[in-house]
Structures are given as structure tokens and as C-alpha cells.
Design an enzyme around this catalytic site. Sequence first.
Site: not given
Length: 372
Positions: A128, A69
Amino acid sequence: MNFNEMIRIRRELHQIPELGFKEVKTQKYLLDYIHSLPDDHIEVETWRTGIFVRVEGTVGEKTIGYRTDIDGLPITEETGFEFQSRHEGQMHACGHDFHMTIALGILTELVEHRPEHHVLMIFQPAEEGPGGAAPMLESEPMKKWWPDTIFALHIASELPAGTVSTKEGLLFANTSELFIDLKGKGGHAAYPHQTKDMVVGASALVTDLQQIVARMIDPLDAAVLSIGKITGGTVQNIIAEEARLEGTIRTLNASTMDFIKSRIEKMTEAIELRFDCKATIDYGSNYYQVWNQKTYTDQFETEMNRIHVPFQKANEAMTGEDFGYMLKEIPGFMYWLGVDSPNGLHHAKLNPKEEAIQTGVKAGVQMLHHLK
Ligand SMILES: CC(=O)N[C@@H](CCC[C@H](N)C(=O)O)C(=O)O
């Protein structure tokens, strides 16, 4: 990539955290590095602010995916590092600067020592929120280079630096964001009877919501409902017309998530009746559980023993990860990489030990060369 270069890259990435789908500088930084590598056996495609890099294997019977990520969090950094975030109110407080550096380190090794199988490195935005994994699965490069198996890591602040940990089955919980907006009637603080006070309404709702996990869920079926933010009102002598609750729901079972949402909806309807107000609920982004396949966690443990990286069995965690969507479609696993930080994930003083980056690279390369 030597250790000093890893540290330099991690610190440069640490200074430019960007929120989900806004990782423009981050994407450019990653692409500049990727394009600096010999390109005889790699192909690169971008997708929004994400990147796919396919390394052609020497045999190429199957494709192994590795995902990192790339986004930061809306947190004001308080580490005092000389390389602290240059982006006001944004920070790599969940270790994605580590994750990206490790991915670049792995890619560099693979370019120098090509693996047997093809490898698909996935640099994924918006972990997120609002979630990049699910839409990335639908993208053209993903469909073209669809992996047969996939894995990823996440740093763990509470584990010793350079150790790894995972388990078969559920590793990370089902999660859902939660936003509740209340609208009543504002007015003068001296005339409360003419108003519908949403500070009081929101306070009552927060207290009611605490009963769900405490009194309606089997204690052995763990769940979390946390309200992290309440906003409402303008000044001290005006009754608030509006209020907003922001929180998150975490469950080990997908059906428990549905049950909790149904109770939240009932309790919110009750607030509407009690306070004569209007309420709306938005569940924001929802992440599917991270479910590890035993065959891969077994291989991971074996390979870590082989390269002398300390391994320990993990417990389930209430953290969420949209990598769960990738594991729902592609068999594989996720693991924790210990980084030993006194302050944990999502903390403004998160300080992971940089020596763990080397372990992340070593573990990833070993798996990409030996995963069956
Ligand atoms: C590993 C980690 O900390 N992940 C985040 C994922 C956020 C999911 C979403 N924004 C939510 O709050 O539900 C986490 O908070 O667990």
C-alpha cells in the site's frame, strides 16, 4: 491445511494489521507458521519485514514465483467482527490477510506434495506504500532464487466468492501518489488583506486540477486524478498559512501519467502566482502497471476450467499494484479472486467471504503444479 485452520489463520492475521515496513508481528506470525512445517525441502530467508521461502522441486528445471503482500491500511475498522483489528487505526481493508492465508495454504500443500519445479514464495511488505516490490527485486535472496515466471492474486469485492478473473495485457493502472504543500501567510480572519490564505489557495487548486482529466485527456484514454484529503488551518477565525492536498493519479498509459504530472506542475505554478505563495509537489510512491503475459493468462483459464473454478474475463482496473514492478522484470500474470463483499476494497466495513480462501489455495496449487 483444512478449512477451519485457514479461517483461524485469516482471523488471527486480521487482528494484527501493520503498515508498510512495520509488519513486525505479521512477519513473526508468518515465520512461526513456516517453521512449523517439515523443513526437508524448504529454505527461508528474511528481507526487512518480508520473507522468501524456496520450495525445492522434484525436478527443478525452473523456478516459479508466487507473491503475496502482507501490509494493512491506515483505516479504523468498523466491521464489528469479534476478530476485528486490535491495532487502533489500522485494518486489513485490502484483503492482504486473505492473500497471506492463501499463500500459507499453498505452501503447506507444496510441502506435502512437492512440485516438479522449484517454487519461490514471496511475502512482500509495503504494497500500500511506499512499495516493497521494487526494492525486493534488488535483494540478495531474490537474485539468488530469481524466478523464471511469477504470479499473484488480489481479492475482488464485486465478484462472486470463489470465482476468478483476469485478462491478457494491462490489468491494473499506472499509479502515482500526489502530495502538494502550499505555504502562504496566516493572520486574523478579520484582516484577510494582510494574509495569503492557503485554504482558498488549496480550494482553487483542487478545482483547477479537475480540468485535467475532464478537459485535457482523451476520454478513451482513461485516467483518474483524485484528491482524497485536504488539510489546512488551525481554528475558525485564523486564516491558514499552510494547506496540503493528498491524492492519487491513475492512468492506463505511462505517457498519460507524464502528461498529467506536467499539467499539475503548471497549475500549481499558477497558484503560486495568483496567491503569492510557495508550493512543493511530492509524487510519493509510483507504481508501474500490471501487465499480464497472454501465454500465462491462457494457461490460467485452462487450468481453472480443469478444476471447475468459474473464470471470467476481466476489464482493466484503475487500482494500482507494485507487483507490476515484478511483472516488468519477470513474465507472468496477476488475477482477481472474487470474495463478494458489499463494501469494497479500502472500506472500513470490507467483509470478504472466507470460503474464497479455499479457491485461492486450490487455484495457486494447480498453477504451481502445472504452469509451463
Ligand atoms: C489494489 C489496491 O487497492 N492497491 C492500492 C495501491 C496503492 C498505491 C499508492 N499508495 C497510491 O495511492 O497510488 C490502490 O490504491 O490502488
